[in-house]
Design an enzyme around this catalytic site. Structure first.
Site, PDB file in Angstrom:
ATOM      1  N   LEU A  58       0.809  -1.223   0.000  1.00 52.12           N
ATOM      2  CA  LEU A  58       0.000   0.000   0.000  1.00 52.12           C
ATOM      3  C   LEU A  58       0.844   1.276   0.000  1.00 52.12           C
ATOM      4  O   LEU A  58       1.938   1.323   0.568  1.00 52.12           O
ATOM      5  CB  LEU A  58      -0.922  -0.001   1.228  1.00 52.12           C
ATOM      6  CG  LEU A  58      -1.864  -1.209   1.344  1.00 52.12           C
ATOM      7  CD1 LEU A  58      -2.744  -1.067   2.600  1.00 52.12           C
ATOM      8  CD2 LEU A  58      -2.749  -1.367   0.113  1.00 52.12           C
ATOM      9  N   HIS A  59       0.300   2.294  -0.648  1.00 57.71           N
ATOM     10  CA  HIS A  59       0.920   3.618  -0.672  1.00 57.71           C
ATOM     11  C   HIS A  59      -0.192   4.659  -0.513  1.00 57.71           C
ATOM     12  O   HIS A  59      -1.376   4.290  -0.363  1.00 57.71           O
ATOM     13  CB  HIS A  59       1.717   3.823  -1.963  1.00 57.71           C
ATOM     14  CG  HIS A  59       0.943   3.491  -3.216  1.00 57.71           C
ATOM     15  ND1 HIS A  59      -0.154   4.213  -3.622  1.00 57.71           N
ATOM     16  CD2 HIS A  59       1.092   2.489  -4.129  1.00 57.71           C
ATOM     17  CE1 HIS A  59      -0.632   3.698  -4.742  1.00 57.71           C
ATOM     18  NE2 HIS A  59       0.096   2.645  -5.066  1.00 57.71           N
ATOM     19  N   HIS A 119      -3.551   4.225  -2.370  1.00 50.56           N
ATOM     20  CA  HIS A 119      -4.506   3.310  -1.736  1.00 50.56           C
ATOM     21  C   HIS A 119      -5.155   3.977  -0.516  1.00 50.56           C
ATOM     22  O   HIS A 119      -6.359   3.851  -0.293  1.00 50.56           O
ATOM     23  CB  HIS A 119      -3.800   2.038  -1.254  1.00 50.56           C
ATOM     24  CG  HIS A 119      -3.169   1.219  -2.332  1.00 50.56           C
ATOM     25  ND1 HIS A 119      -1.806   1.083  -2.451  1.00 50.56           N
ATOM     26  CD2 HIS A 119      -3.700   0.482  -3.338  1.00 50.56           C
ATOM     27  CE1 HIS A 119      -1.518   0.284  -3.486  1.00 50.56           C
ATOM     28  NE2 HIS A 119      -2.659  -0.088  -4.038  1.00 50.56           N
ATOM     29  N   GLY A 129      -9.392   3.608  -8.104  1.00 48.20           N
ATOM     30  CA  GLY A 129      -8.598   4.789  -8.428  1.00 48.20           C
ATOM     31  C   GLY A 129      -8.644   5.134  -9.912  1.00 48.20           C
ATOM     32  O   GLY A 129      -8.629   4.245 -10.764  1.00 48.20           O
ATOM     33  N   LYS A 150      -6.235   6.226 -11.395  1.00 44.26           N
ATOM     34  CA  LYS A 150      -4.930   5.788 -11.908  1.00 44.26           C
ATOM     35  C   LYS A 150      -5.109   4.709 -12.965  1.00 44.26           C
ATOM     36  O   LYS A 150      -4.428   4.684 -13.976  1.00 44.26           O
ATOM     37  CB  LYS A 150      -4.096   5.292 -10.731  1.00 44.26           C
ATOM     38  CG  LYS A 150      -2.924   4.403 -11.076  1.00 44.26           C
ATOM     39  CD  LYS A 150      -1.753   5.226 -11.446  1.00 44.26           C
ATOM     40  CE  LYS A 150      -0.569   4.478 -12.016  1.00 44.26           C
ATOM     41  NZ  LYS A 150      -0.503   3.065 -11.828  1.00 44.26           N
ATOM     42  N   ARG A 153       4.378  -0.648  -8.405  1.00 41.92           N
ATOM     43  CA  ARG A 153       5.417  -1.050  -9.364  1.00 41.92           C
ATOM     44  C   ARG A 153       6.549  -0.024  -9.472  1.00 41.92           C
ATOM     45  O   ARG A 153       7.583  -0.345 -10.057  1.00 41.92           O
ATOM     46  CB  ARG A 153       4.809  -1.291 -10.744  1.00 41.92           C
ATOM     47  CG  ARG A 153       3.996  -2.576 -10.807  1.00 41.92           C
ATOM     48  CD  ARG A 153       3.658  -2.960 -12.238  1.00 41.92           C
ATOM     49  NE  ARG A 153       3.129  -4.298 -12.336  1.00 41.92           N
ATOM     50  CZ  ARG A 153       1.824  -4.614 -12.376  1.00 41.92           C
ATOM     51  NH1 ARG A 153       0.920  -3.656 -12.329  1.00 41.92           N
ATOM     52  NH2 ARG A 153       1.428  -5.870 -12.454  1.00 41.92           N
TER      53      ARG A 153
END
Ligand code: AMP
Length: 282
Positions: free
Chosen positions: A33-34, A37, A147, A149, A187
């Site tokens: 997670l970052h 998230h 997201g 993203k 990634r």
């Protein structure tokens, strides 16, 4: 906060909350997670009484030569981040729990799954829609947060929700970026120091596209060439695609006008990064 690994226990937990009239927000993830998230978790928390986060690296969405086995994993760190955010349940099933021997059923969203990322990752979205449908049936959320993203994924999930009549509200949360503009991604960890420095050219190329469109350039080929020129002259990135699509339907845009999704995928070494921006020209 509780960690649940088992389908029947997850179902029982959700059912009891539903019976007592509480709302459940759900954030499906592959872990590591970052802040991206976490922003989805915060959105779910604002909207719902309870928040469930799933952490599952889904084998079905990786191609045979992709990074399934080396995809970054750090459950203990994820657990602490979820605890900090006030998550109620982490659903962390084993692969055999979700895909037991003899598993045969897949969900396919036609047409919009085999363009953009679907070209270089042919079965990817089949894996995504299948796991998301399964998780929806297990977690039984009222709201699920994804997201922007993964713009194509978001549109495919919306289509699946509508086509298969899932009674779930989908929220798409904005892209969270590093200070230099690189979209956060699990990634990014794969990038070498040089690649990491170069990778912010993705966001710059999207800003360039936006500026062109704001300045009334609607020539898709011309904008695309300018983006290619920027990316190839300022980085070692190899372009997989640069595409202009309708931001709601993913239909190809012949002129860059209206609600335009500018979507890009670029390889840095073996690492394939994606990013996108929606530009409204009206
Ligand atoms: P993943 O763990 O990569 O499968 O992502 C889980 C969810 O987090 C997906 O809905 C992603 O679109 C979302 N997500 C990943 N990175 C970001 C980001 N930088 N900003 C916002 N959402 C993100």
């Amino acid at each position: 906060m509780k960690v649940i690994e088992n389908i029947s226990e997850m179902r029982a937990w959700s059912e009891s909350r539903r019976i007592s009239g509480k709302s459940i927000g759900f954030v499906p993830t592959m872990g590591y997670l970052h802040e991206g998230h976490l922003s989805l978790i915060r959105t779910a928390k604002e909207k719902c009484d309870y928040v469930v986060v799933s952490i599952f690296v889904n084998p079905a969405q990786f191609g045979p030569n992709e990074d399934f086995s080396r995809y970054p994993r750090n459950f203990e760190n994820d657990r602490l981040m979820c605890l900090e955010e006030g998550v109620d349940i982490i659903f962390n099933p084993a692969a055999e729990e979700l895909y037991p021997a003899g598993y045969k059923t897949y969900v396919i969203t036609k047409d919009i799954s085999n363009i953009l990322c679907g070209v270089s990752r042919p079965d990817h979205f089949r894996g995504v829609t299948t796991i998301v449908a399964k998780l929806f049936n297990i977690v039984k959320p009222h709201i699920a947060v994804f997201g922007q993203k993964d713009a194509q994924q978001a549109i495919i999930i919306r289509q699946m929700i509508s086509d298969l009549n899932f009674d779930i509200e989908i929220i798409i949360a904005p892209i969270i970026r590093e200070p230099d503009g690189l979209a956060m991604s699990s990634r990014n960890k794969y990038l070498s120091e040089t690649e990491r420095k170069e990778a912010f050219v993705l966001f710059r190329s999207l800003k360039l596209a936006r500026l062109e469109m704001i300045n009334k350039n609607s020539d898709v080929e011309d904008i695309s060439n300018k983006m290619t020129q920027l990316i190839t002259s300022e980085s070692s990135g190899k372009i997989d695609y640069i595409e202009f699509r309708d931001a709601n339907t993913l239909e190809a845009k012949t002129i860059a006008e209206g609600n335009v999704l500018v979507a890009i995928a670029v390889y840095f070494g073996k690492t394939r990064l994606i990013d996108n921006m929606i530009v409204h020209t009206d």
